[in-house]
Enzyme design. Structure first.
Site, PDB file in Angstrom:
ATOM      1  N   HIS A 160       0.890  -1.185   0.081  1.00 51.67           N
ATOM      2  CA  HIS A 160      -0.029   0.083  -0.071  1.00 51.67           C
ATOM      3  C   HIS A 160       0.813   1.222  -0.056  1.00 51.67           C
ATOM      4  O   HIS A 160       2.042   1.138   0.302  1.00 51.67           O
ATOM      5  CB  HIS A 160      -0.866   0.010   1.266  1.00 51.67           C
ATOM      6  CG  HIS A 160      -1.929  -0.788   1.333  1.00 51.67           C
ATOM      7  ND1 HIS A 160      -2.169  -1.901   2.163  1.00 51.67           N
ATOM      8  CD2 HIS A 160      -3.083  -1.119   0.469  1.00 51.67           C
ATOM      9  CE1 HIS A 160      -3.343  -2.670   1.886  1.00 51.67           C
ATOM     10  NE2 HIS A 160      -3.846  -2.081   1.081  1.00 51.67           N
ATOM     11  N   CYS A 247      -2.550   0.324  10.018  1.00 50.07           N
ATOM     12  CA  CYS A 247      -3.732  -0.614   9.494  1.00 50.07           C
ATOM     13  C   CYS A 247      -4.730  -1.109  10.416  1.00 50.07           C
ATOM     14  O   CYS A 247      -5.963  -1.667  10.139  1.00 50.07           O
ATOM     15  CB  CYS A 247      -2.965  -1.879   8.866  1.00 50.07           C
ATOM     16  SG  CYS A 247      -1.453  -1.663   8.018  1.00 50.07           S
TER      17      CYS A 247
END
Ligand code: CIR
Length: 252
Positions: A160, A247
């Site tokens: 990401h 996250c």
């Protein structure tokens, strides 16, 4: 300032979570303790933390950041791109809806929260395997009317965008050497985190404090060098399945 966070307990199935690293399987019971400590730190930093139960059938369910992009005025629920994760967002939507209007990003596009870096009203959307240009456009349609400026960013080859770039307050970013070259980020102060401490590029800034993963002394020293408060947390079991500090929560 953030006032709230949403987290989700890891599921026993996390041992089968998606991973690109070769660090062995997570120890589920140690992960539970690390998750408790993470939630306690968020609480200590002034957040009202909603801890959701684990969601059976979803080994990566604790990584709630990927399920939504939460701004002051609205929350955009993502479709999630990894097939084994599609559906995780369904139980997040009603929880967020208690606090914000929610908008659904259509399932025809790719978008995950881990690719979206928000710094005040600037929103940087990394184009990765999990987020495509249509996902960027869909998010732009939701956020621009509320005054946010969105930029699509070429991603360096990582899971990401926030694997490589994170905000630590005072107009300062932690960046990979590759992302340090991105023109759109040159107005920030940038601290380059070299590959030997790559995991520590994912630090979490909450209300004036930076949470830094344990075991990355050079990054810790660099972050402390900016004068910001730090808290060090061991999240080794989440690292084994590519999960970092950001996250593990949605903050708003
Ligand atoms: C995944 O591959 O989807 C999970 N194993 C890790 C997700 C990490 N999330 C994030 O960086 N925001």
């Amino acid at each position: 300032m953030f006032t709230r966070a949403i987290t989700r307990r890891p599921s026993e199935e996390m041992v089968d979570g998606l991973t690109t690293v070769n660090r062995g399987k997570p120890d589920f019971y140690l992960a539970l303790r690390q998750h408790d400590a993470y939630c306690q730190v968020l609480t200590h930093l002034g957040l009202d933390v909603t801890v959701l139960p684990a969601e059976p059938g979803y080994p990566d369910c604790c990584f709630v950041e990927d399920t939504a992009i939460v701004c002051d005025q609205v929350a955009a629920i993502t479709p999630l791109s990894a097939p084994s994760r599609q559906g995780e967002q369904q139980s997040i939507e009603p929880v967020l809806a208690q606090f914000k209007p929610v908008a659904r990003i259509p399932p025809s596009v790719r978008l995950e929260g881990g690719d979206v870096l928000q710094v005040e009203n600037e929103v940087y959307v990394g184009l990765s395997d999990r987020t495509n240009h249509d996902g960027f456009t869909a998010l732009k349609t939701v956020l621009e009317p509320h005054g946010y400026r969105l930029k699509a960013m070429a991603c360096c080859p990582s899971l990401h965008f926030k694997t490589d770039v994170n905000y630590i307050g005072n107009q300062t970013l932690l960046v990979s050497p590759c992302c340090n070259e991105l023109d759109a980020l040159t107005h920030f102060n940038r601290i380059v985190v070299e590959d030997d401490e790559a995991y520590a590029r994912n630090c979490l800034y909450v209300n004036g404090t930076v949470i830094v993963p344990e075991g990355f002394p050079e990054t810790l020293a660099k972050v402390r060098g900016t004068g910001v408060e730090t808290v060090v947390l061991n999240v080794s079991e989440f690292e084994k399945i590519d999960g970092g500090l950001t996250c593990l929560s949605l903050r708003f």
